[in-house]
Design an enzyme around this catalytic site. Sequence first.
Site, PDB file in Angstrom:
ATOM      1  N   ALA A 176       4.216   1.235  -0.046  1.00 12.69           N
ATOM      2  CA  ALA A 176       5.739   1.599   0.200  1.00 12.69           C
ATOM      3  C   ALA A 176       6.638   0.519  -0.555  1.00 12.69           C
ATOM      4  O   ALA A 176       7.790   0.621  -0.796  1.00 12.69           O
ATOM      5  CB  ALA A 176       5.823   1.610   1.643  1.00 12.69           C
ATOM      6  N   HIS A 203      -0.137   5.112  -8.609  1.00 12.19           N
ATOM      7  CA  HIS A 203       0.356   5.693  -7.417  1.00 12.19           C
ATOM      8  C   HIS A 203      -0.741   6.982  -7.321  1.00 12.19           C
ATOM      9  O   HIS A 203      -0.907   7.709  -8.155  1.00 12.19           O
ATOM     10  CB  HIS A 203       1.402   6.307  -7.298  1.00 12.19           C
ATOM     11  CG  HIS A 203       2.634   5.438  -7.241  1.00 12.19           C
ATOM     12  ND1 HIS A 203       2.825   4.444  -6.194  1.00 12.19           N
ATOM     13  CD2 HIS A 203       3.237   4.847  -8.111  1.00 12.19           C
ATOM     14  CE1 HIS A 203       3.562   3.469  -6.418  1.00 12.19           C
ATOM     15  NE2 HIS A 203       4.139   3.622  -7.831  1.00 12.19           N
ATOM     16  N   ILE A 204      -1.581   6.884  -6.175  1.00  5.63           N
ATOM     17  CA  ILE A 204      -2.598   7.970  -5.823  1.00  5.63           C
ATOM     18  C   ILE A 204      -2.029   9.249  -5.764  1.00  5.63           C
ATOM     19  O   ILE A 204      -2.546  10.331  -6.587  1.00  5.63           O
ATOM     20  CB  ILE A 204      -3.384   7.531  -4.563  1.00  5.63           C
ATOM     21  CG1 ILE A 204      -4.114   6.079  -4.718  1.00  5.63           C
ATOM     22  CG2 ILE A 204      -4.303   8.587  -4.244  1.00  5.63           C
ATOM     23  CD1 ILE A 204      -4.440   5.541  -3.375  1.00  5.63           C
ATOM     24  N   ARG A 237       7.484  14.603  -3.759  1.00  7.64           N
ATOM     25  CA  ARG A 237       7.585  14.092  -2.392  1.00  7.64           C
ATOM     26  C   ARG A 237       8.912  13.537  -2.126  1.00  7.64           C
ATOM     27  O   ARG A 237       9.691  14.098  -3.008  1.00  7.64           O
ATOM     28  CB  ARG A 237       6.392  12.732  -2.283  1.00  7.64           C
ATOM     29  CG  ARG A 237       5.004  13.139  -2.616  1.00  7.64           C
ATOM     30  CD  ARG A 237       4.137  12.056  -2.043  1.00  7.64           C
ATOM     31  NE  ARG A 237       3.890  12.016  -0.676  1.00  7.64           N
ATOM     32  CZ  ARG A 237       3.499  10.779   0.039  1.00  7.64           C
ATOM     33  NH1 ARG A 237       2.858   9.789  -0.937  1.00  7.64           N
ATOM     34  NH2 ARG A 237       3.508  10.446   1.156  1.00  7.64           N
ATOM     35  N   GLU A 272       1.578   0.226 -13.190  1.00  8.52           N
ATOM     36  CA  GLU A 272       1.666   0.637 -11.797  1.00  8.52           C
ATOM     37  C   GLU A 272       0.967   1.801 -11.467  1.00  8.52           C
ATOM     38  O   GLU A 272       1.020   2.722 -12.305  1.00  8.52           O
ATOM     39  CB  GLU A 272       3.486   1.032 -11.689  1.00  8.52           C
ATOM     40  CG  GLU A 272       3.800   1.641 -10.503  1.00  8.52           C
ATOM     41  CD  GLU A 272       5.059   2.039 -10.603  1.00  8.52           C
ATOM     42  OE1 GLU A 272       5.836   2.205 -11.472  1.00  8.52           O
ATOM     43  OE2 GLU A 272       5.901   2.477  -9.351  1.00  8.52           O
ATOM     44  N   PRO A 276       0.823  -2.307   1.129  1.00  8.99           N
ATOM     45  CA  PRO A 276       0.560  -2.171   2.508  1.00  8.99           C
ATOM     46  C   PRO A 276       0.006  -0.542   2.837  1.00  8.99           C
ATOM     47  O   PRO A 276       0.272   0.285   1.875  1.00  8.99           O
ATOM     48  CB  PRO A 276       1.921  -2.028   3.065  1.00  8.99           C
ATOM     49  CG  PRO A 276       2.939  -2.052   1.986  1.00  8.99           C
ATOM     50  CD  PRO A 276       2.068  -2.649   0.748  1.00  8.99           C
ATOM     51  N   ASN A 277      -0.885  -0.693   3.784  1.00 11.62           N
ATOM     52  CA  ASN A 277      -1.733   0.598   4.175  1.00 11.62           C
ATOM     53  C   ASN A 277      -2.640   1.067   3.348  1.00 11.62           C
ATOM     54  O   ASN A 277      -3.302   2.042   3.782  1.00 11.62           O
ATOM     55  CB  ASN A 277      -0.497   1.759   4.610  1.00 11.62           C
ATOM     56  CG  ASN A 277       0.181   1.255   5.689  1.00 11.62           C
ATOM     57  OD1 ASN A 277      -0.269   0.671   6.841  1.00 11.62           O
ATOM     58  ND2 ASN A 277       1.540   1.254   5.591  1.00 11.62           N
ATOM     59  N   ARG A 312      -6.582   9.051   7.195  1.00 11.47           N
ATOM     60  CA  ARG A 312      -5.581  10.409   7.553  1.00 11.47           C
ATOM     61  C   ARG A 312      -4.839  10.750   6.143  1.00 11.47           C
ATOM     62  O   ARG A 312      -5.051  10.034   5.046  1.00 11.47           O
ATOM     63  CB  ARG A 312      -4.406   9.603   8.620  1.00 11.47           C
ATOM     64  CG  ARG A 312      -4.436  10.350   9.909  1.00 11.47           C
ATOM     65  CD  ARG A 312      -3.578   9.630  10.912  1.00 11.47           C
ATOM     66  NE  ARG A 312      -3.873   8.470  11.194  1.00 11.47           N
ATOM     67  CZ  ARG A 312      -4.577   8.523  12.496  1.00 11.47           C
ATOM     68  NH1 ARG A 312      -5.307   9.638  12.998  1.00 11.47           N
ATOM     69  NH2 ARG A 312      -4.907   7.387  13.037  1.00 11.47           N
ATOM     70  N   ASP A 325      10.470  -9.042  -9.599  1.00 15.26           N
ATOM     71  CA  ASP A 325      11.076 -10.282 -10.403  1.00 15.26           C
ATOM     72  C   ASP A 325       9.695 -11.209 -10.476  1.00 15.26           C
ATOM     73  O   ASP A 325       9.483 -11.708 -11.315  1.00 15.26           O
ATOM     74  CB  ASP A 325      11.653 -11.194  -9.293  1.00 15.26           C
ATOM     75  CG  ASP A 325      13.079 -10.352  -9.368  1.00 15.26           C
ATOM     76  OD1 ASP A 325      13.554  -9.843 -10.276  1.00 15.26           O
ATOM     77  OD2 ASP A 325      13.724 -10.828  -8.361  1.00 15.26           O
ATOM     78  N   TYR A 348      -3.795  11.830   0.122  1.00 12.12           N
ATOM     79  CA  TYR A 348      -4.326  10.523  -0.406  1.00 12.12           C
ATOM     80  C   TYR A 348      -5.801  10.753  -0.744  1.00 12.12           C
ATOM     81  O   TYR A 348      -6.525   9.843  -1.379  1.00 12.12           O
ATOM     82  CB  TYR A 348      -4.173   9.200   0.366  1.00 12.12           C
ATOM     83  CG  TYR A 348      -2.827   8.942   0.453  1.00 12.12           C
ATOM     84  CD1 TYR A 348      -1.906   8.530  -0.757  1.00 12.12           C
ATOM     85  CD2 TYR A 348      -2.051   8.743   1.600  1.00 12.12           C
ATOM     86  CE1 TYR A 348      -0.522   8.247  -0.402  1.00 12.12           C
ATOM     87  CE2 TYR A 348      -0.933   8.651   1.984  1.00 12.12           C
ATOM     88  CZ  TYR A 348      -0.002   8.324   0.701  1.00 12.12           C
ATOM     89  OH  TYR A 348       1.285   8.123   0.979  1.00 12.12           O
ATOM     90  N   ASN A 380      -0.763  -1.101  -7.100  1.00  9.17           N
ATOM     91  CA  ASN A 380      -0.223  -0.068  -6.313  1.00  9.17           C
ATOM     92  C   ASN A 380       0.514  -0.855  -5.367  1.00  9.17           C
ATOM     93  O   ASN A 380      -0.124  -1.395  -4.300  1.00  9.17           O
ATOM     94  CB  ASN A 380      -1.058   0.975  -5.919  1.00  9.17           C
ATOM     95  CG  ASN A 380      -0.594   2.243  -5.164  1.00  9.17           C
ATOM     96  OD1 ASN A 380       0.530   2.012  -4.742  1.00  9.17           O
ATOM     97  ND2 ASN A 380      -1.644   3.130  -4.810  1.00  9.17           N
TER      98      ASN A 380
HETATM   99  O1  CA2 Z   1       0.876   7.385  -3.693  1.00 11.12           O
HETATM  100  C1  CA2 Z   1       0.515   6.102  -3.656  1.00 11.12           C
HETATM  101  O2  CA2 Z   1      -0.599   5.649  -3.970  1.00 11.12           O
HETATM  102  C2  CA2 Z   1       1.641   5.388  -2.741  1.00 11.12           C
HETATM  103  O3  CA2 Z   1       1.826   4.329  -3.398  1.00 11.12           O
HETATM  104  C3  CA2 Z   1       0.948   5.291  -1.366  1.00 11.12           C
HETATM  105  C4  CA2 Z   1       1.679   4.592  -0.123  1.00 11.12           C
HETATM  106  C5  CA2 Z   1       3.120   5.296  -0.046  1.00 11.12           C
HETATM  107  O4  CA2 Z   1       3.979   4.367   0.762  1.00 11.12           O
HETATM  108  C6  CA2 Z   1       3.731   5.400  -1.685  1.00 11.12           C
HETATM  109  O5  CA2 Z   1       5.049   6.087  -1.469  1.00 11.12           O
HETATM  110  C7  CA2 Z   1       2.924   6.235  -2.397  1.00 11.12           C
HETATM  111  C8  CA2 Z   1       0.953   4.562   0.986  1.00 11.12           C
HETATM  112  C9  CA2 Z   1      -0.308   3.999   1.291  1.00 11.12           C
HETATM  113  C10 CA2 Z   1      -1.016   4.646   2.112  1.00 11.12           C
HETATM  114  O6  CA2 Z   1      -0.910   5.193   3.296  1.00 11.12           O
HETATM  115  C11 CA2 Z   1      -1.779   5.804   4.095  1.00 11.12           C
HETATM  116  C12 CA2 Z   1      -0.893   6.532   5.011  1.00 11.12           C
HETATM  117  C13 CA2 Z   1      -1.872   7.414   5.933  1.00 11.12           C
HETATM  118  C14 CA2 Z   1      -3.083   7.081   5.893  1.00 11.12           C
HETATM  119  C15 CA2 Z   1      -3.764   6.363   5.049  1.00 11.12           C
HETATM  120  C16 CA2 Z   1      -2.925   5.607   4.364  1.00 11.12           C
END
Ligand code: CA2
Length: 144
Positions: free
Chosen positions: A76, A99-100, A106, A97, A9-10, A17, A86, A22, A73
């Site tokens: 969340a 993570h960026i 954090r 796995e 997700p996201n 942003r 699973d 990121y 990745n």
């Molecule tokens: O650091 C990572 O790659 C994460 O997996 C990214 C997730 C976060 O929930 C993990 O804790 C760590 C978030 C994905 C992207 O979220 C955005 C937030 C704001 C603007 C653009 C993307």
Amino acid sequence: MKILVINGPNLNMLGIREPGIYGTENYEALCRKVRDYAAAHGVEVELYQSNHEGDLVDKIQAAYGNTDGIVINPGAYTHTSVALLDAVKAVGIPTVEVHISDLSKREAFRQISYIRAACVATIIGHGLDGYTEAMALLIDKKTP
Ligand code: CA2
């Protein structure tokens, strides 16, 4: 060799942003980087992104029997999903796995990763390079 690169997700919102966390590159740039790396190393790659936990589970299950490695990745869902843990256990495909951001610096809730227990490696805080580093690990594992 076939590698499946999954983003949760996201991650399709990258670059929009929070550049301090990121980076400034968007999801398309990430896809390009992964495709270029795969082409340069003679491996087949498929990219998949979803904001839905069940769809991510379905994609992992669909990789069974036709995929040699997974880079994931989980966004969340890293911090919440036993279902993804699973699914990776169920298919038994070597999974890395990624993570960026540097999760160790954090919030406390980001220190938990359920999926990690099923992964052969974890790459944290290397930005988008983490994805190609994960691919390199899987390629090296495959090539004797
Ligand atoms: O650091 C990572 O790659 C994460 O997996 C990214 C997730 C976060 O929930 C993990 O804790 C760590 C978030 C994905 C992207 O979220 C955005 C937030 C704001 C603007 C653009 C993307």
